[in-house]
Design a protein around this motif. Structure first.
Motif, PDB file in Angstrom:
ATOM      1  N   LEU A  74       0.852  -1.187   0.000  1.00 56.82           N
ATOM      2  CA  LEU A  74       0.000   0.000   0.000  1.00 56.82           C
ATOM      3  C   LEU A  74       0.886   1.234   0.000  1.00 56.82           C
ATOM      4  O   LEU A  74       1.804   1.348   0.815  1.00 56.82           O
ATOM      5  N   THR A  83      -3.691   0.794  -9.109  1.00 54.22           N
ATOM      6  CA  THR A  83      -4.083  -0.258  -8.175  1.00 54.22           C
ATOM      7  C   THR A  83      -4.528  -1.505  -8.929  1.00 54.22           C
ATOM      8  O   THR A  83      -5.399  -1.449  -9.791  1.00 54.22           O
ATOM      9  N   THR A 120      -1.635  -1.385  -4.110  1.00 51.30           N
ATOM     10  CA  THR A 120      -2.765  -0.518  -3.814  1.00 51.30           C
ATOM     11  C   THR A 120      -2.257   0.908  -3.618  1.00 51.30           C
ATOM     12  O   THR A 120      -1.375   1.133  -2.795  1.00 51.30           O
TER      13      THR A 120
END
Length: 125
Positions: A11, A91, A122
């Protein structure tokens, strides 16, 4: 066939960077064109980048050109994808693939090629 294992996903905030790695096992790695594809939820898998056997030629999807860089280290049987200036639309689940070929319709992986299991990227806005 070549066995492929991806790593490096995670992330990250928009504008950030990640580097994906793909470790390959198999004697044909150094003679094989390698590449990355990605698949976002609800969308088809799409080509991201490819590199020829020597690393002397690289190819990119228009959506990542100038932001992503594909490289390979044949001594380590590894291919990399450096991703900079990441956007939320990047993403996706990113897959490494071997034995890529190019036809008029674009880059694809033939039946004798291999896919990794994928690594999730992400990008938050």
């Amino acid at each position: 066939q070549v066995r492929l294992v991806e790593s490096g996903g995670g992330l990250v905030q928009a504008g950030g960077s990640l580097r994906l790695s793909c470790a390959a096992s198999g004697r044909t790695f150094s003679s094989s064109a390698m590449g990355w594809f990605r698949q976002a939820p609800g969308k088809d898998r799409e080509f991201v980048a490819a590199i020829n056997w020597s690393g002397g030629a690289t190819y990119y999807a228009d959506s990542v050109k100038g932001r992503f860089t594909i490289t390979r280290d044949n001594a380590k049987n590894t291919v990399y994808l450096q991703m900079n200036t990441l956007k939320p639309e990047d993403t996706a689940l990113y897959y490494c693939a071997s034995n890529l070929e190019y036809l008029s319709r674009g880059w694809y992986v033939p039946d004798f090629g291999s896919w990794g299991q994928g690594t999730q990227v992400t990008v938050s806005s």
